[in-house]
Structures are given as C-alpha cells and as structure tokens.
Design an enzyme around this catalytic site. Structure first.
Site, PDB file in Angstrom:
ATOM      1  N   ASP A 190       0.860  -1.176   0.000  1.00  0.00           N
ATOM      2  CA  ASP A 190       0.000   0.000   0.000  1.00  0.00           C
ATOM      3  C   ASP A 190       0.902   1.234   0.000  1.00  0.00           C
ATOM      4  O   ASP A 190       2.093   1.101  -0.345  1.00  0.00           O
ATOM      5  CB  ASP A 190      -0.947  -0.035   1.210  1.00  0.00           C
ATOM      6  CG  ASP A 190      -2.301   0.586   0.879  1.00  0.00           C
ATOM      7  OD1 ASP A 190      -2.326   1.795   0.549  1.00  0.00           O
ATOM      8  OD2 ASP A 190      -3.310  -0.118   0.933  1.00  0.00           O
TER       9      ASP A 190
ATOM     10  N   ALA B 193      -8.173  -3.869   1.573  1.00  0.00           N
ATOM     11  CA  ALA B 193      -7.150  -4.811   2.026  1.00  0.00           C
ATOM     12  C   ALA B 193      -6.080  -5.036   0.961  1.00  0.00           C
ATOM     13  O   ALA B 193      -5.000  -5.497   1.267  1.00  0.00           O
ATOM     14  CB  ALA B 193      -7.800  -6.151   2.387  1.00  0.00           C
ATOM     15  N   LYS B 194      -6.400  -4.722  -0.286  1.00  0.00           N
ATOM     16  CA  LYS B 194      -5.459  -4.876  -1.408  1.00  0.00           C
ATOM     17  C   LYS B 194      -4.796  -6.252  -1.405  1.00  0.00           C
ATOM     18  O   LYS B 194      -3.601  -6.373  -1.633  1.00  0.00           O
ATOM     19  CB  LYS B 194      -4.428  -3.747  -1.408  1.00  0.00           C
ATOM     20  CG  LYS B 194      -5.078  -2.358  -1.551  1.00  0.00           C
ATOM     21  CD  LYS B 194      -4.069  -1.239  -1.732  1.00  0.00           C
ATOM     22  CE  LYS B 194      -4.735   0.111  -1.904  1.00  0.00           C
ATOM     23  NZ  LYS B 194      -5.402   0.635  -0.683  1.00  0.00           N
ATOM     24  N   ARG B 195      -5.582  -7.305  -1.175  1.00  0.00           N
ATOM     25  CA  ARG B 195      -5.052  -8.651  -1.192  1.00  0.00           C
ATOM     26  C   ARG B 195      -4.836  -9.114  -2.623  1.00  0.00           C
ATOM     27  O   ARG B 195      -5.538  -8.671  -3.551  1.00  0.00           O
ATOM     28  CB  ARG B 195      -6.007  -9.614  -0.467  1.00  0.00           C
ATOM     29  CG  ARG B 195      -6.265  -9.290   1.001  1.00  0.00           C
ATOM     30  CD  ARG B 195      -5.007  -9.215   1.838  1.00  0.00           C
ATOM     31  NE  ARG B 195      -5.298  -9.187   3.266  1.00  0.00           N
ATOM     32  CZ  ARG B 195      -5.024  -8.151   4.086  1.00  0.00           C
ATOM     33  NH1 ARG B 195      -4.459  -7.054   3.625  1.00  0.00           N
ATOM     34  NH2 ARG B 195      -5.298  -8.245   5.374  1.00  0.00           N
TER      35      ARG B 195
END
Lengths: 268, 268
Positions: free
Chosen positions: A99, B95-97
């Site tokens: 991120d 969450a940017k998984r």
C-alpha cells in the site's frame, strides 16, 4: 541482534537452505484427518512446527489460511509465530501486503514491528511501486528484518504485467530486481529480497548482480529439485532460498513422514 | 438478495455517491484525543460509525490500521463491520489482497464469504495478474459481492509499473480496465470495479467503455472536489464512487463536525 542476513546464513548453514510453507488450506486439513475449523487449523500448525522446527531453517506461514478464519485465525497465527520463535526457527510471513504512506507504515508495524505478528521477514507486493514500500524498508532496516518483493512469479497469469516494458526498456520484473539491489547497496545490508518463481526453465530476470536473498517457491510438487534450481539460477551472487509447501505437507500428518520428506528434498 | 451494484445504487441514490474511509492511524487517534491502543482504535471506529452510518452510502475500513494491532485489532474490525451492517451501510474492505490458487481462494473466503470479516466488496492487487484473482471473482459473483482491482493510482511511485507497456501495446493499467470490463460483460453483472486515483488532471486510463464502479480515492484533502471529479471522469459509462478519508476524519472527533464535513463534500 544480528542482521536478518546473518541470522539466515547461520541457520541455513546449519540446516540447509530450505523454507517450508505452513499452508493449512481446507484440502490439507481434510487430508490430515483434521476438522475444518479453528481447532483443525491450530492442530495443523502445531504438528508442523513440532515435527520440523529443529530440521528446517525457515518457515513461511501463508497468512491467507489464517485470515480465512478472521481474528481467531489470526490469533492461531500469533501462537504459531510464538512457537516458531521459541524453537529458534526463522519466519517469513507470506502476506504479500502492499500500500502507500501511512497504510504501508501500518502493515510494516504489524509484521516487522514489536506486536504479536512480528516476523523475521515479510513478502510484499509492488503494484503501487517499489518506492511505495519505503516505510517497510525503513522499519525492516531499523529492526534487522527482511522483505521479499514479488518480482517474477511462475503462475501464467502474471506474465503480461511482469514482463511489460517500462519507459527505460526494462521489464517490470527486472526493475524490481534492480531497485531491490540498489536499496540493498544503499543500505549496506541486504534487507530486500526477491520472490522469483522456480518452475520455469527460463528464470525471466537477470539476477547476475543482485546481492540479497531470492525466495523461490515451487520446488517439490511444482516440479523443481534443489540441484535443478541451482542450475537454473547459476551465475547469480544472490543467496537462494527455495520454498516448498505441497510436497512436504502432503506427506503429513505423521512427523516421521514430514521429516523424511524434508530430508529427501534437501538431498535432491 | 440484490446484487452488489443494485445495493450500491440504491444506497447512493438515497445518500449521494460517497465512500468514507475508516483510517485509524496513530496520528488520527492522537488528534482525536484517544489513546494509541486497542481501546483507542475501538473508540475511533465506534465514533465514526455512530456519527456517519446513516449519512454515508459506503464505508471503506483500511484493514492495515486494524491488522497493525494483531488479532485483537482484527477483532475490533469485526465489531466495526457488524456495527456497519447493523446500520445498513455498505462496506468495502480496503485490504489490497492478491495471490494465486488456493491462497487467493482463502482471501476470498475471508472477505467475501460467510465469516466475521465478510464485506460487500474488497480491494485487490493484481501484480500476479488479474487472472490470478479468479477465485475471488467467482466467489464475489456467487455471493452478490464486489471487487475493486487496483488499476491506476495517484501516488508517483506507481507510474513506472502501471504505465509500462504490455506486449499488445496497452499500458498495464489499461489492461486492468479492459479485463475488468470483459469480466463484467461475461458475468452479465458488474462484479469488478476499479481503483483509479482522482487527483491527477489526466486520469491516465480510458474508461469510456468500462461498465462497473470506479472507486476514486483522493478527494477532499488530496485536492479534488466532487464536481471537479465529475469533469475529470466525464464521458465514462462507469459509476463513480469517490472516497474520502483525511478531510472528513480530520474534522473529528465531534459527530456534528464529521457530519458537516461530509455534507460540505457532497455539495462540493
């Protein structure tokens, strides 16, 4: 405290250069005769750690399989990390976080700081740019910990993006290799490692000058052997850290079978 | 149960198209006069939800700020999600998984399944290829939930990779837009959304034909207004969902100030 690289070198010097994944997915819980539940998750992780902690240099818990169960699954991961630390094993959290800004800082604090999820190293994902990972790089350097940035993976879906061409004529994957190498050079210690898939004949990136650790998933069940790997990656200065999950874990749940599987791989 | 898009359209139709981030980073806890602790985290989230749940269509908790506190922080996130659901608000887990195979399946199960972390939608990161996200796409479609894939972000470090050229002459970011649009077309329902930064004059991707939702972080404190945004993104068929964190949250902790800040933004 020693640097991450010193700790890794000492431990792989004694036990061999191998990382074992802790991947308690539903299929494996069932194959081990465990309930598909938090209790099954805990027993899977405990058995793996008890069987292998003194035989394997480094463990790579796959965070998704704990997160799958919510906060209580993450509590099982914390117990597992504590057990691994207690046993003297090194741990790479396979979380592939990535991120920017204060958010990246929070992920770094979670995995490389002082809390219950703190590990020796963390895998990170660079779609927002390797520069966006700076808070994690800074904290890893300060705490003598390591990072592994995704560079070139072996799954076919990753090729289009990882081999896309940047404005200076390098592939995206190569820019990760070069930037990670530069970061290590500037820090004077190899905090930045790479994740590079080990099952293609052609590695796909030039690692000749990279000084740091290359985490190589995909040996064992996915086809590679240790000696095959050393020849695929011949000519690099990098430290190679092959990682195995399926082949070893599929030999469980008996401790003796798990240990025999590791021994076979180390000799392969 | 309605589709994600129907739920989103109904709620934004009533309240306006705005997503508010829940970003309890250390600096904000301090600014709100809260302890930098689990208790502070819980009180921050509670106050935000209590103040805004009936005024804002959609919330975007930033998972890192909960994960930062380990499993107990994730338990606070679970409470926060339950409170938001109870209030009828929609939730996008930021969450940017991103992973592959059974690991991606586990992340999908965590965030789009039936467990305590389940949300209406999830942000995902495509360094391993948008095709690697398939288990999440399948589960989102089955559960009437949504995904937002990182396409073009506004942070400067992301440019080299996101504007790299793939073998067919498109930028990496554009391949994400096109692939997401194709997935929505094939599914017959817009499960796939995009994350596109909103603070550059030039959006950097062609969204003309994209049918789905575009989550646009960066209005408010990062410079944009709602009307400026509509003009930057003019000519697209996409649904625009601007997201704000800093400008709204910096107005806290008083509920009236938080609400006034949201009202100002909605009218901007």
């Amino acid at each position: 405290m020693n640097t991450w690289m010193e700790r890794l070198n000492r431990r792989t010097g004694a036990l061999g250069s191998l990382c074992v994944g802790i991947d308690p997915h539903v299929g494996l819980l069932q194959a081990w005769g465990l309930p598909v539940s938090l209790d099954g998750l805990r027993r899977f992780a405990d058995r793996t750690v008890t069987a292998l902690a003194d035989q394997v240099a480094c463990f790579k818990p796959q965070v998704a399989f704990f997160e799958r169960w919510g906060s209580q699954g993450m509590a099982v991961l914390e117990e597992t990390l504590a057990n691994l630390r207690q046993a003297g094993a090194l741990v790479i959290a396979d979380a592939k976080r990535g991120d920017i800004g204060s958010t990246m800082q929070a992920y770094a604090d979670a995995w490389l700081g002082e809390g219950p999820l703190a590990c020796d190293a963390l895998t990170v994902s660079p779609y927002l740019g390797i520069g966006a990972l700076q808070p994690a790089i800074d904290l890893a350097a300060a705490k003598q910990r390591g990072l592994f940035v995704l560079a070139r993976t072996s799954n076919p879906e990753g090729t289009a993006i990882q081999l896309a061409w940047t404005s200076d004529g390098r592939s995206v994957a190569q820019t990760m290799v070069d930037a990670a190498g530069q970061i290590n050079h500037d820090l004077g210690t190899p905090v930045m490692g790479l994740v590079v898939g080990g099952t293609r004949a052609d590695v796909g990136v030039d690692l000749t000058d990279f000084q740091g650790t290359v985490l190589i998933p995909g040996i064992g069940a996915q086809g590679g052997t240790m000696s095959g790997l050393r020849s695929s990656f011949a000519g690099t200065k990098a430290k190679l850290l092959p990682s195995v999950s399926r082949e070893v874990l599929a030999a469980g749940p008996a401790a003796a079978s798990l240990r025999a599987s590791v021994a076979r791989l180390l000799a392969s």
